[in-house]
Design a protein around this motif. Structure first.
Motif, PDB file in Angstrom:
ATOM      1  N   UNK A 211       0.825  -1.204   0.000  1.00 27.68           N
ATOM      2  CA  UNK A 211       0.000   0.000   0.000  1.00 27.68           C
ATOM      3  C   UNK A 211       0.862   1.258   0.000  1.00 27.68           C
ATOM      4  N   UNK A 212       2.009   1.153   0.647  1.00 33.53           N
ATOM      5  CA  UNK A 212       2.893   2.327   0.683  1.00 33.53           C
ATOM      6  C   UNK A 212       3.374   2.696  -0.713  1.00 33.53           C
ATOM      7  N   UNK A 213       3.726   1.647  -1.509  1.00 36.08           N
ATOM      8  CA  UNK A 213       4.176   1.929  -2.871  1.00 36.08           C
ATOM      9  C   UNK A 213       3.072   2.617  -3.664  1.00 36.08           C
TER      10      UNK A 213
ATOM     11  N   UNK B 187       0.773   4.434  -2.477  1.00 37.97           N
ATOM     12  CA  UNK B 187       0.644   5.803  -1.972  1.00 37.97           C
ATOM     13  C   UNK B 187       1.693   6.700  -2.600  1.00 37.97           C
ATOM     14  N   UNK B 188       2.890   6.151  -2.812  1.00 35.65           N
ATOM     15  CA  UNK B 188       3.954   6.937  -3.425  1.00 35.65           C
ATOM     16  C   UNK B 188       3.582   7.302  -4.857  1.00 35.65           C
TER      17      UNK B 188
ATOM     18  N   UNK C  88       1.010   9.921  -4.777  1.00 34.57           N
ATOM     19  CA  UNK C  88       1.612  11.203  -4.420  1.00 34.57           C
ATOM     20  C   UNK C  88       2.322  11.823  -5.616  1.00 34.57           C
ATOM     21  N   UNK C  89       3.064  10.995  -6.354  1.00 28.40           N
ATOM     22  CA  UNK C  89       3.791  11.504  -7.513  1.00 28.40           C
ATOM     23  C   UNK C  89       2.833  12.104  -8.533  1.00 28.40           C
TER      24      UNK C  89
ATOM     25  N   UNK D  28       1.440  15.361  -7.270  1.00 29.06           N
ATOM     26  CA  UNK D  28       2.375  16.489  -7.313  1.00 29.06           C
ATOM     27  C   UNK D  28       2.512  17.020  -8.739  1.00 29.06           C
TER      28      UNK D  28
ATOM     29  N   UNK E 293       7.016  20.191  -9.551  1.00 29.35           N
ATOM     30  CA  UNK E 293       6.567  18.971  -8.874  1.00 29.35           C
ATOM     31  C   UNK E 293       7.664  18.418  -7.967  1.00 29.35           C
ATOM     32  N   UNK E 294       8.896  18.834  -8.188  1.00 30.95           N
ATOM     33  CA  UNK E 294       9.984  18.388  -7.325  1.00 30.95           C
ATOM     34  C   UNK E 294      10.559  17.045  -7.740  1.00 30.95           C
ATOM     35  N   UNK E 295      10.462  16.714  -9.018  1.00 28.49           N
ATOM     36  CA  UNK E 295      11.067  15.470  -9.505  1.00 28.49           C
ATOM     37  C   UNK E 295      11.782  15.772 -10.814  1.00 28.49           C
TER      38      UNK E 295
END
Lengths: 200, 200
Positions: A3-5, A7-8, A11-12, A15, A41-43
């Motif tokens: 689930x964390x992946x 969420x990442x 989030x990406x 953003x 976006x910071x990437x």
DNA sequence: CCAAGGTGTCAACGGCTTGAACAGCCCTGC
DNA sequence: GCAGGGCTGTTCAAGCCGTTGACACCTTGG
């Protein structure tokens, strides 16, 4: 996988879309560049391409429109829930909500004004010539809602009514009439008559 | 490196701490296991160790307390800002805010009740025998705020007053007196007298 | 005494971000 | 007209980081 992946990833995308939203409302869709989107976006620029694939700009535009539509649909659901007793009142409230919000929605304003000025109508196409993404999502949600809230309307009438209310509402977004509230009432009357053909 | 990466790390820590918070308030600190934390956080057990290092459980406990303290400090700042004109009123408001919130804060309640019952005082130690993390953060913030808001108080008096107000407030959290508001007023009086020694 | 469960660690794996580089395209200005 | 610069879309190698499964160690309770 975990689930964390997920969420990442969410989030990406969030953003990147936030950055694109900001740039589009500030400088219009035509002036949008991938590099500034990535920077805000910071990437990295490549990450944007990895996430949105080839023709990242188009994919971002579509995702932007879809997200905005989904945002509207949430508000519409709240309006419908508050007037579940009467189809006509619910329709008036839902359409009125959309038309009121549309006039001061930054993204819609930016797209409309840019399109009226020049030929920057790529995003506007999602409301005019290629509206399938928006139409499909809206009709699917509304059809399911109507089937649950007003089961007395038969499937054919429901389908006709849902398609009509979506098309008319979008039409009024692109080409607003004088008064949003009056437009909402008129659309609601039309929809109700289609849903209940016998109730002269 | 990039802002997005930092956001991912922040998100990970946040998810883990949220999971730990939930488990601690539900079942107490003693019953906390790393595996359930990872499961609820939505990541693997190893990731928890990667993020919080050896003795992950202790590190999580410390981070939990620090985050809660930081949360309180934000609220305190708002109270101070609202009573910037008077040191005594600001102290009353700030301490009152802390004492009021402390009695129904799930984490503090869980830690206090567990410690009163058994020997599960590992987290409580951050308020009693090993309170440096909380004290340091609080005194640093308050000292900076006081230097800016009440420059007429000399550095020595300010340091004395800040240390006193922090220690007394924490003492009242662990061992509450009858009335939080009354406690706050008393602490404020003490603090004010320390800050303005001449003003008999 | 030993089975069970939790802890802390490791190596291999894989996904994903990053930075660099390159060709193609469009536009601007000389 | 044309050279230069900026942007795009793409590829590649490198490296970070979460995941997985396994392992030895310790504590606990039957």
């Amino acid at each position: 996988m975990t689930r964390f992946r997920q969420a990442v990833r969410t989030l990406l995308r969030s953003e990147i879309l936030d950055a694109a939203y900001q740039l589009v409302t500030d400088e219009g869709w035509a002036g949008l560049r991938v590099a500034p989107v990535a920077r805000i976006a910071g990437c990295s620029r490549q990450t944007v391409y990895n996430e949105f694939g080839t023709n990242a700009k188009d994919a971002i535009g579509l995702a932007l429109v879809e997200r905005e539509a989904e945002h509207f649909l949430l508000g519409i659901q709240a309006q419908l829930d508050a007037h579940r007793a009467s189809l006509e009142e619910a329709a008036t409230a839902g359409v009125g909500f959309v038309l009121r919000r549309a006039v001061d929605n930054p993204l819609i304003r930016s797209v409309l004004t840019a399109a009226r000025g020049g030929q920057d109508d790529e995003l506007l196409a999602y409301l005019t010539t290629r509206p399938e993404p928006v139409f499909d999502t809206a009709t699917t949600m509304l059809d399911a809602y109507a089937a649950d809230a007003w089961p007395e309307v038969d499937a054919v009438s429901r389908s006709l009514a849902v398609e009509t209310i979506v098309r008319l509402t979008v039409s009024h977004i692109v080409q607003p009439a004088a008064d949003p509230e009056e437009s909402a009432r008129r659309i609601a009357v039309i929809t109700t008559r289609i849903a209940y053909p016998g109730k002269a």
